[in-house]
Design a protein around this motif. Sequence first.
Motif, short mmCIF file in Angstrom:
data_model
loop_
_atom_site.label_atom_id
_atom_site.label_comp_id
_atom_site.label_asym_id
_atom_site.label_seq_id
_atom_site.Cartn_x
_atom_site.Cartn_y
_atom_site.Cartn_z
N ASN A 44 0.86 -1.20 -0.09
CA ASN A 44 -0.06 -0.08 -0.01
C ASN A 44 0.88 1.26 -0.11
N ASN A 45 0.55 2.29 -0.97
CA ASN A 45 1.42 3.26 -0.81
C ASN A 45 0.43 4.46 -1.18
N GLN A 46 0.49 5.48 -0.27
CA GLN A 46 -0.35 6.49 -0.32
C GLN A 46 0.33 7.70 -0.15
N PHE A 47 0.41 8.75 -0.95
CA PHE A 47 1.44 9.98 -0.96
C PHE A 47 0.79 11.41 -1.25
N ASN A 48 0.74 12.01 -0.58
CA ASN A 48 0.00 13.63 -1.05
C ASN A 48 1.09 14.71 -0.97
N VAL A 49 1.12 15.63 -1.86
CA VAL A 49 1.87 16.39 -2.17
C VAL A 49 1.25 17.91 -2.42
N TYR A 50 1.29 19.15 -1.80
CA TYR A 50 0.85 20.27 -1.80
C TYR A 50 2.17 21.34 -1.91
N GLU A 51 1.92 22.04 -2.74
CA GLU A 51 3.03 23.04 -3.22
C GLU A 51 2.22 24.42 -3.83
N GLN A 52 2.86 25.51 -3.21
CA GLN A 52 2.18 26.67 -3.41
C GLN A 52 3.41 27.99 -3.69
N ASP A 53 3.39 28.50 -4.93
CA ASP A 53 4.28 29.38 -5.10
C ASP A 53 3.63 30.70 -5.49
N HIS A 54 4.16 32.12 -4.69
CA HIS A 54 3.63 33.48 -4.90
C HIS A 54 4.69 34.33 -5.00
N ALA A 55 4.69 35.35 -5.79
CA ALA A 55 5.45 36.36 -6.08
C ALA A 55 5.04 37.62 -6.46
N ALA A 56 5.40 38.87 -5.66
CA ALA A 56 4.77 39.83 -6.04
C ALA A 56 5.85 40.94 -5.93
N ALA A 57 5.69 41.90 -6.87
CA ALA A 57 6.63 43.05 -7.14
C ALA A 57 5.70 44.30 -7.28
N GLU A 58 6.38 45.42 -6.65
CA GLU A 58 5.61 46.84 -6.40
C GLU A 58 6.78 47.86 -6.86
N ASN A 59 6.50 48.55 -7.87
CA ASN A 59 7.47 49.68 -7.97
C ASN A 59 6.72 50.93 -8.04
N THR A 60 7.05 51.89 -7.26
CA THR A 60 6.49 53.27 -7.01
C THR A 60 7.57 54.54 -7.63
N SER A 61 7.09 55.21 -8.30
CA SER A 61 8.05 56.56 -8.54
C SER A 61 6.99 57.90 -8.70
N PHE A 62 7.38 58.79 -7.84
CA PHE A 62 6.65 59.84 -7.66
C PHE A 62 7.53 61.14 -7.71
N ASP A 63 7.60 62.13 -8.67
CA ASP A 63 8.03 63.29 -8.85
C ASP A 63 7.14 64.39 -8.98
N GLN A 64 7.40 65.26 -8.32
CA GLN A 64 6.61 66.71 -8.22
C GLN A 64 7.59 67.69 -8.00
N GLY A 65 7.50 68.80 -9.25
CA GLY A 65 8.14 70.04 -9.04
C GLY A 65 7.41 71.19 -8.75
N HIS A 66 7.99 72.06 -8.05
CA HIS A 66 6.99 73.66 -7.78
C HIS A 66 8.18 74.43 -7.90
N HIS A 67 7.94 75.62 -8.90
CA HIS A 67 8.86 76.86 -9.03
C HIS A 67 8.02 78.09 -9.11
#
Length: 144
Positions: A44-67
Motif C-alpha cells: 500500500n502506498n499513499q502520498f500527498n503533495v501540496y505546493e504553492q508559489d507566490h511572487a509579488a513586485a511593486e515599483n512606485t515612482s513619484f516626482d513633483q516639482g514646484h517653482h
Amino acid sequence: MSDYETGDAGYDGGNDTYANYEAGEQHEALDQLHQVNASEADYNNQFNVYEQDHAAAENTSFDQGHHVEYSNPSGEHYEESDYTSYDHSAAETDHVFAAEGSESSHTAEYSQLDALQARLDSAFASATEINSGGGTAELGVASN
C-alpha cells in the motif's frame, strides 16, 4: 492363511469334530498425506503533495516639482523652487511545500502438512463342516 485338521481339539462335544477349519489374519494399512502451501503479499502506498508559489513586485515612482518666481516694480525679486522625488521598490516571494506519505507492506506464508496413518488388523476364522454324532451341519464363512 492355513488349513488345520483339528480333530477333537478345541471342542468338547464327544465325538463331534471340525473339518476344514481355516484361521488367519488380514492386514490393511491406510496412508494419507495432505499438504497445503499458501502465501500472500500486500503493498500500500499513499502520498500527498501540496505546493504553492507566490511572487509579488511593486515599483512606485513619484516626482513633483514646484517653482515660483516673483518680481515687483520696485525691484524686489523672489524665487522659490520646490522639488519632491519619491521612489519605492519592493519584491516578495513565498513558497509553501507540504508532503505526506504512507507506505506499508505485508507478506504472509502458510504451510500445513496433515498425515494420517492407520493400520487395520483383523483376524478371522471359518469352519465349513461340523460332524456331530453322525449328522453333518454346514456353516458359512465367519469373519471377525
